[in-house]
Design a protein around this motif. Structure first.
Motif, mmCIF file in Angstrom:
data_model
loop_
_atom_site.group_PDB
_atom_site.id
_atom_site.type_symbol
_atom_site.label_atom_id
_atom_site.label_comp_id
_atom_site.label_asym_id
_atom_site.label_seq_id
_atom_site.Cartn_x
_atom_site.Cartn_y
_atom_site.Cartn_z
ATOM 1 N N VAL A 167 4.039 -3.500 0.144
ATOM 2 C CA VAL A 167 3.600 -3.803 -1.217
ATOM 3 C C VAL A 167 2.114 -4.118 -1.246
ATOM 4 O O VAL A 167 1.343 -3.511 -2.009
ATOM 5 C CB VAL A 167 4.402 -4.981 -1.800
ATOM 6 N N TYR A 168 1.681 -5.072 -0.414
ATOM 7 C CA TYR A 168 0.297 -5.523 -0.512
ATOM 8 C C TYR A 168 -0.672 -4.598 0.221
ATOM 9 O O TYR A 168 -1.815 -4.422 -0.222
ATOM 10 C CB TYR A 168 0.188 -6.973 -0.032
ATOM 11 N N GLY A 169 -0.221 -3.991 1.309
ATOM 12 C CA GLY A 169 -1.062 -2.983 1.942
ATOM 13 C C GLY A 169 -1.318 -1.814 1.007
ATOM 14 O O GLY A 169 -2.447 -1.327 0.895
ATOM 15 N N GLY A 170 -0.274 -1.369 0.309
ATOM 16 C CA GLY A 170 -0.438 -0.270 -0.635
ATOM 17 C C GLY A 170 -1.310 -0.649 -1.819
ATOM 18 O O GLY A 170 -2.105 0.162 -2.310
ATOM 19 N N THR A 171 -1.179 -1.893 -2.294
ATOM 20 C CA THR A 171 -1.989 -2.343 -3.432
ATOM 21 C C THR A 171 -3.455 -2.443 -3.054
ATOM 22 O O THR A 171 -4.339 -1.964 -3.779
ATOM 23 C CB THR A 171 -1.488 -3.709 -3.937
ATOM 24 N N SER A 220 -2.308 -1.697 -10.727
ATOM 25 C CA SER A 220 -1.050 -2.098 -11.349
ATOM 26 C C SER A 220 0.045 -1.089 -11.063
ATOM 27 O O SER A 220 1.180 -1.460 -10.753
ATOM 28 C CB SER A 220 -1.231 -2.254 -12.869
ATOM 29 N N ALA A 221 -0.299 0.197 -11.171
ATOM 30 C CA ALA A 221 0.701 1.237 -10.920
ATOM 31 C C ALA A 221 1.225 1.150 -9.497
ATOM 32 O O ALA A 221 2.438 1.239 -9.253
ATOM 33 C CB ALA A 221 0.106 2.616 -11.189
ATOM 34 N N CYS A 236 6.466 -3.040 -5.848
ATOM 35 C CA CYS A 236 7.204 -4.285 -6.041
ATOM 36 C C CYS A 236 8.613 -4.029 -6.565
ATOM 37 O O CYS A 236 9.564 -4.702 -6.158
ATOM 38 C CB CYS A 236 6.454 -5.200 -7.013
ATOM 39 N N VAL A 237 8.725 -3.087 -7.486
ATOM 40 C CA VAL A 237 10.051 -2.754 -7.997
ATOM 41 C C VAL A 237 10.941 -2.228 -6.879
ATOM 42 O O VAL A 237 12.120 -2.576 -6.766
ATOM 43 C CB VAL A 237 9.937 -1.721 -9.142
ATOM 44 N N PHE A 256 9.952 -7.569 -14.318
ATOM 45 C CA PHE A 256 9.192 -7.562 -13.065
ATOM 46 C C PHE A 256 7.879 -6.806 -13.241
ATOM 47 O O PHE A 256 6.853 -7.173 -12.654
ATOM 48 C CB PHE A 256 10.018 -6.923 -11.952
ATOM 49 N N THR A 257 7.894 -5.740 -14.038
ATOM 50 C CA THR A 257 6.671 -4.980 -14.301
ATOM 51 C C THR A 257 5.653 -5.834 -15.051
ATOM 52 O O THR A 257 4.460 -5.852 -14.721
ATOM 53 C CB THR A 257 6.999 -3.723 -15.124
#
Length: 297
Positions: free
Chosen positions: A105-109, A142-143, A149-150, A177-178
């Protein structure tokens, strides 16, 4: 005196194909493609460093929030159990599926935000250290964060939610969640660069030597927004934990009572998770990326 024989040979003219187009030359000049491959590698490395630092702690806190909301355990008991595992069998926690999902999640963000900065600096011929703050960065980050995250949440609610046969996550939970993630992303990526210079101007000179306003905003803004986003998160969890049965849904008054019951402890826990996630992680990602980019100049 007779003219030299070489002077009789006509000089060939360059065709329109051979001559560079002024517009093409100008277009090439407007792009900063220097060390582009290495810059993208720096984006990946800085995102990975930041995500690996925060993933274990966030996974532990997320588990405690979800177990508390589902009634399987309290926040404190869940944290004790996880930290006991980290102390006695660290490999069992660090290489677990929940930690891997948080790293994703956070690596991708972080990687999405970094590569957008690199793409912008390349297209606009700006320095490799350039950092954007506008709508495109919010939308892209955000995307990435919401999508990842979802994907993560559907595993977490099934792993740490109420016991019983597995069931799908309802659409309202996904939407909540979004909304939760959009609030956090805006406070984490867009607010600090805008708020940082204002804080720096108002800080005492002695403080400015040790910490910048942007760093303060990077920690404060994501933490403060949890006051608003935590009820949204808890409502989404409650809709999964107590689905409508027999065509009758849970009364909204009961849902908000449950949200209010867990709001204080869950907000504190989410602040503790968001500070490393977008405070420490965001700061590490920003500084590692800047140092790597400066070394490539």
């Amino acid at each position: 005196m007779p003219a030299s024989s070489t002077s009789l040979i006509p000089t060939p003219r360059k065709s329109a194909i051979d001559m560079p187009s002024p517009k093409l030359h100008q277009h090439q000049q407007q792009r900063n493609t220097k060390n582009l491959g290495l810059r993208l590698g720096a984006d990946l490395m800085s995102a990975s460093c930041a995500a690996s630092m925060v993933a274990p702690l966030i996974a532990v806190i997320d588990r405690s929030i979800m177990e508390n909301a589902s009634g399987r355990s309290t926040v404190s008991n869940s944290l004790k159990s996880s930290f006991r595992t980290l102390l006695l069998r660290p490999h069992a926690l660090i290489f677990s599926k929940p930690v891997a999902l948080i790293f994703m999640v956070y690596g991708g963000t972080y990687l999405t935000a970094n590569t957008l900065d690199t793409a912008t600096s390349t297209a606009r011929n700006q320095p490799a250290t350039h950092v954007t703050t506008g709508t495109p960065k919010f939308a892209a980050s955000s995307a990435a964060n919401v999508g990842l995250c979802v994907y993560k949440d559907q595993f977490f609610v099934k792993l740490f939610g109420p016991s019983g046969p597995p069931r799908p996550v309802p659409l309202p939970s996904y939407l909540l969640f979004t909304m939760r993630d959009c609030l956090t992303i805006f406070a984490s990526f867009n607010v600090p660069p805008l708020l940082g210079p204002i804080l720096t101007e108002r800080m005492k000179p002695a403080w400015q030597k040790t910490v910048s306003g942007t760093t303060v905003a990077q920690f404060a803004a994501p933490a403060a927004v949890q006051i608003l986003s935590t009820p949204v998160h808890l409502l989404g969890l409650d809709m999964f934990n107590r689905p409508a049965t027999g065509g009758r849904g849970v009364p909204w008054g009961d849902r908000w009572t449950q949200v209010w019951k867990n709001w204080a402890v869950s907000t504190a826990a989410r602040i503790c998770r968001i500070v490393p996630a977008f405070g420490l992680g965001g700061t590490v990602n920003t500084k590692v990326r800047r140092n790597l980019m400066e070394s490539l100049v």
